[in-house]
Design an enzyme around this catalytic site. Structure first.
Site, PDB file in Angstrom:
ATOM      1  N   GLY A   1       0.850  -1.197   0.000  1.00  0.00           N
ATOM      2  CA  GLY A   1       0.000   0.000   0.000  1.00  0.00           C
ATOM      3  C   GLY A   1       0.877   1.235   0.000  1.00  0.00           C
ATOM      4  O   GLY A   1       2.083   1.147   0.260  1.00  0.00           O
TER       5      GLY A   1
ATOM      6  N   GLY B   1       2.752   3.722   1.353  1.00  0.00           N
ATOM      7  CA  GLY B   1       3.267   3.955   2.697  1.00  0.00           C
ATOM      8  C   GLY B   1       3.837   5.351   2.870  1.00  0.00           C
ATOM      9  O   GLY B   1       4.126   5.784   3.988  1.00  0.00           O
TER      10      GLY B   1
ATOM     11  N   ASP C   1       4.215  -4.905  -7.546  1.00  0.00           N
ATOM     12  CA  ASP C   1       3.591  -3.652  -7.101  1.00  0.00           C
ATOM     13  C   ASP C   1       4.117  -2.461  -7.891  1.00  0.00           C
ATOM     14  O   ASP C   1       3.581  -1.362  -7.796  1.00  0.00           O
ATOM     15  CB  ASP C   1       3.814  -3.426  -5.601  1.00  0.00           C
ATOM     16  CG  ASP C   1       5.268  -3.547  -5.198  1.00  0.00           C
ATOM     17  OD1 ASP C   1       5.848  -4.632  -5.413  1.00  0.00           O
ATOM     18  OD2 ASP C   1       5.833  -2.569  -4.688  1.00  0.00           O
TER      19      ASP C   1
HETATM   20  P1  AMP Z   1       8.966   1.008  -3.508  1.00  0.00           P
HETATM   21  O1  AMP Z   1      10.209   0.250  -3.291  1.00  0.00           O
HETATM   22  O2  AMP Z   1       9.135   2.495  -3.587  1.00  0.00           O
HETATM   23  O3  AMP Z   1       8.144   0.467  -4.636  1.00  0.00           O
HETATM   24  O4  AMP Z   1       8.104   0.820  -2.176  1.00  0.00           O
HETATM   25  C1  AMP Z   1       7.692  -0.423  -1.698  1.00  0.00           C
HETATM   26  C2  AMP Z   1       6.757  -0.224  -0.521  1.00  0.00           C
HETATM   27  O5  AMP Z   1       7.443   0.355   0.583  1.00  0.00           O
HETATM   28  C3  AMP Z   1       5.578   0.685  -0.802  1.00  0.00           C
HETATM   29  O6  AMP Z   1       4.480   0.162  -0.105  1.00  0.00           O
HETATM   30  C4  AMP Z   1       6.023   2.008  -0.213  1.00  0.00           C
HETATM   31  O7  AMP Z   1       4.930   2.826   0.113  1.00  0.00           O
HETATM   32  C5  AMP Z   1       6.807   1.550   1.013  1.00  0.00           C
HETATM   33  N1  AMP Z   1       7.822   2.544   1.414  1.00  0.00           N
HETATM   34  C6  AMP Z   1       9.003   2.811   0.832  1.00  0.00           C
HETATM   35  N2  AMP Z   1       9.676   3.771   1.500  1.00  0.00           N
HETATM   36  C7  AMP Z   1       8.887   4.139   2.544  1.00  0.00           C
HETATM   37  C8  AMP Z   1       9.001   5.096   3.611  1.00  0.00           C
HETATM   38  N3  AMP Z   1      10.073   5.894   3.747  1.00  0.00           N
HETATM   39  N4  AMP Z   1       7.987   5.180   4.498  1.00  0.00           N
HETATM   40  C9  AMP Z   1       6.897   4.396   4.378  1.00  0.00           C
HETATM   41  N5  AMP Z   1       6.725   3.496   3.410  1.00  0.00           N
HETATM   42  C10 AMP Z   1       7.699   3.347   2.498  1.00  0.00           C
HETATM   43 MG    MG Z   2       6.523   0.933  -5.550  1.00  0.00          MG
END
Ligand code: AMP
Ligand code: MG
Length: 500
Positions: free
Chosen positions: A90, A92, A258
Site C-alpha cells: 500500500g 506507505g 507492485d
Molecule cells: P517502492 O520500493 O518504492 O516500490 O516501495 C515499496 C513499498 O514500501 C511501498 O508500499 C512504499 O509505500 C513503502 N515505502 C518505501 N519507503 C517508505 C518510507 N520511507 N515510508 C513508508 N513506506 C515506504
Molecule cells: Mg513501488
C-alpha cells in the site's frame, strides 16, 4: 475550486468510489519549510493547472500543507511480490490527491510521494529524500522524451526537513502524474487481502476489474470475457513496454509486481539506470543481489509478473469460461505465453529500426531470422568490446560504422553483412540514416551525469540538474557534454540505491 479559473479541466475522485477496503483516507503531513524546486510547466499546462497559481501556492499544495482546492487525499491499498515474496503493501509514503480530468476527457492520477506516513507505512517514516525524487524527474523525463510510456513528474518541493537514512538526508515531496496507479499488485491485494471470505474477495476483484476496464479499456466492458480480454491487453502493453526498455538500454531495477502498472506505463523509478557499456548481465541496484532484475532478465520477469495478475483474476477467468479454476489454467497459461511472441516481435521492430533495417521486400520468415541474428551479433560485438550501448548505436547512425568495432576482424565481417543486407531493401541511404537517427538517441539520463547533478542538488546547487534535464528532453540532438561516455572506471563501480 482552483479549476474555476480553468473550466476546461476538473478534479474527480473515481477511485474513492470503490469499496473502502481499496484505500485509506489520510491527509498528507505538512512539512516544515516547503520550497518549490521544480515545476514541469508544460505538464501543469496540459492538466490545465494555473502555473502562476502553482508558483504562489504550489509549495504548500504539492506537499499537502494547505488544502489544495478540489483534492481529496487517500492512500491506495495494494499488495505485491517483492523479489518473489508475496506481501501486503500500500502507499506507505504517498497520497493520491485526485484525478484530473481534462477537457478531452483524459483522466490523470495526481499523486504525491514523500508526503507523510499512512496506515500502510509499516516501519517507514513516510518521507522521501531529495536526490531520489530529482532522480525520478530526470529518468521519467528522459523516458518520456524517448517515447517510452511512463508516469510523469509534475513537481519536486524541498521540505526543509532532514530525514534519517544511512546518513541524514534533505527531504522532498514529488508530485507525479499517471494514467492510473493501478498495478498488478492492486489485483493481488483484491484477490488475497480485501475480505475474509473467498467469495467476498472474488466480488471485490470483480469490482476492481470493472473499474480498471472503465479507466483503461472502456470498449471491453461489454466483452463476453472481460477478464480475459483485460489480461490480454495488459500482456500486450507490457510486451511493448519491455521491448522499448531493452531498445534504449533501460533497467528498471525493481520489477516487483507492485511496481508494474496495468496501463503499460513505466512507474516507480528507484534504483533504475541506463546501461553504459553493453553487458546484458548488468544490475545496478544495490539490493538486487541475485540479479533477478538484470537487463537481460526483464523480458522473463514481465510474464512472471503477468502470471501473478492472471492468478489474481483466476476465479473470474474461470467463471467467464464456465469452467473450474483448475480447468481454465491451461488456456490462461497460453495467454501468458503470448507475451514472448509479442515481445519478440516488438524487440525485432525496435532493433531493426536501430540498425536501419526495414522489413519490406523480404520473405518474412527468412528476413526475420537473418535480421535477428544480425542484431544479436552486433550486441555480442558490443559486449565483447565493452562498448557503450547508446554511443555505439548513435555512431552507427551517424557514420555507418563504429570505429572501435570495425577495426577488429569480427567487426569488419559484421559491417560487410550489414551493408549486404541493404541490397535486399529499397531504402535509400538518406531515409535509412533518418530512421536510425530517430531510433538511436544521443542523450540519455546517463549515470555519471545523474549522480553529479544530484550530488550538487543536495548541496543546494540545481544548475547541473537543470542543464541535464534540458539535455535529456532533447535526446535526438547531439550535445557535446551530454553525448559523452562516462569517465574510465565509473561503470565498473556504479550502483543505484532504492526506497529512499
Ligand atoms: P517502492 O520500493 O518504492 O516500490 O516501495 C515499496 C513499498 O514500501 C511501498 O508500499 C512504499 O509505500 C513503502 N515505502 C518505501 N519507503 C517508505 C518510507 N520511507 N515510508 C513508508 N513506506 C515506504
Ligand atoms: Mg513501488
Amino acid at each position: 475550486m482552483s479549476s474555476s479559473l480553468h473550466p476546461r479541466a476538473q478534479w474527480d475522485h473515481s477511485y474513492s468510489r470503490l469499496s473502502p477496503v481499496f484505500y485509506a483516507r489520510v491527509q498528507p503531513v505538512p512539512v516544515r519549510e516547503p520550497r518549490l524546486l521544480y515545476l514541469n510547466d508544460q505538464l501543469a499546462g496540459e492538466l490545465s493547472f494555473d502555473v502562476e497559481e502553482f508558483r504562489r501556492e504550489g509549495a504548500h499544495w504539492l506537499t499537502g500543507g494547505r488544502e489544495w482546492p478540489g483534492t481529496r487525499p487517500l492512500a491506495m491499498a495494494y499488495a505485491g511480490h517483492q523479489f518473489g515474496g508475496f506481501t501486503k503493501l500500500g502507499d506507505g509514503r504517498a497520497h493520491l490527491m485526485g484525478e484530473r480530468v481534462t477537457e478531452s476527457g483524459r483522466r490523470w492520477d495526481v499523486h504525491l510521494k514523500g508526503s507523510g506516513p499512512t496506515p500502510f507505512s509499516r516501519r517507514g517514516d513516510g518521507r522521501a529524500a531529495l536526490a531520489p525524487m530529482l532522480r525520478e524527474v530526470l529518468i521519467s523525463e528522459s523516458l518520456h522524451a524517448l517515447g517510452v510510456p511512463c508516469s510523469r513528474s509534475l513537481s519536486v518541493v524541498a521540505t526543509g526537513e532532514w530525514i534519517d537514512r544511512e546518513v541524514s538526508k534533505p527531504g522532498a515531496v514529488l508530485a507525479r502524474v499517471a494514467s492510473s496507479h493501478l498495478r498488478v499488485g492492486s489485483f493481488e491485494f483484491a484477490a488475497a487481502f480485501s475480505a475474509s471470505t473467498p467469495a467476498e474477495r472474488v466480488e471485490l476483484t470483480r469490482e476492481l476489474l470493472q473499474y480498471a476496464l472503465r479507466r483503461h479499456e472502456p470498449e471491453l466492458q461489454q466483452a463476453k470475457r472481460p477478464a480475459l480480454e483485460f489480461l490480454r491487453a495488459v500482456v500486450a502493453r507490457q510486451a511493448q513496454l519491455i521491448a522499448k526498455w531493452m531498445s534504449i538500454g533501460f533497467i528498471h531495477g525493481v520489477m516487483n509486481t507492485d511496481n508494474m502498472t496495468i496501463s503499460g506505463e513505466s512507474m516507480d523509478f528507484g534504483p533504475c539506470a541506463f546501461l553504459d557499456r553493453y553487458d546484458p548481465d548488468s544490475v545496478f541496484s544495490s539490493i538486487d543481489h541475485q540479479g533477478r532484475y538484470a537487463y537481460r532478465n526483464q523480458p522473463r520477469i514481465a510474464p512472471w509478473n503477468l502470471a501473478c495478475l492472471a492468478e489474481a483474476l483466476l476465479p473470474l477467468l474461470a467463471e467467464e469460461a464456465g469452467l473450474s479454476v483448475q480447468a481454465v489454467v491451461p488456456e490462461i497459461k497460453t495467454e501468458i505465453d503470448q507475451f514472448a511472441a509479442a515481445y519478440d516481435a516488438a524487440w525485432l521492430r525496435e532493433f531493426r529500426a536501430k540498425l536501419g533495417l526495414r522489413s519490406e521486400n523480404l520473405g518474412e520468415d527468412s528476413g526475420q531470422a537473418a535480421d535477428r541474428t544480425l542484431i544479436e551479433d552486433f550486441l555480442k560485438l558490443l559486449q565483447k568490446e565493452r562498448a557503450d550501448f547508446t554511443l555505439s548505436f548513435r555512431e552507427l547512425a551517424q557514420a555507418e560504422t563504429v570505429e572501435r568495432l570495425s577495426s577488429i576482424p569480427e567487426g569488419k565481417s559484421w559491417f560487410h553483412r550489414w551493408q549486404d543486407r541493404f541490397r535486399a531493401s529499397d531504402a535509400t541511404t538518406i531515409t535509412r540514416r533518418e530512421q536510425m537517427l530517430r531510433a538511436n538517441p544521443a542523450v540519455i539520463a546517463r549515470n555519471f551525469q545523474v549522480e553529479r547533478a544530484l550530488k550538487n542538488a543536495e548541496q543546494g546547487d540545481l544548475t547541473q540538474f537543470e542543464a541535464l534535464l534540458k539535455a535529456v528532453r532533447e535526446p535526438w540532438t547531439d550535445h557535446a557534454e551530454y553525448s559523452a561516455a562516462p569517465p574510465e572506471g565509473f561503470a565498473d563501480t556504479f550502483q543505484t540505491f532504492c526506497g529512499t
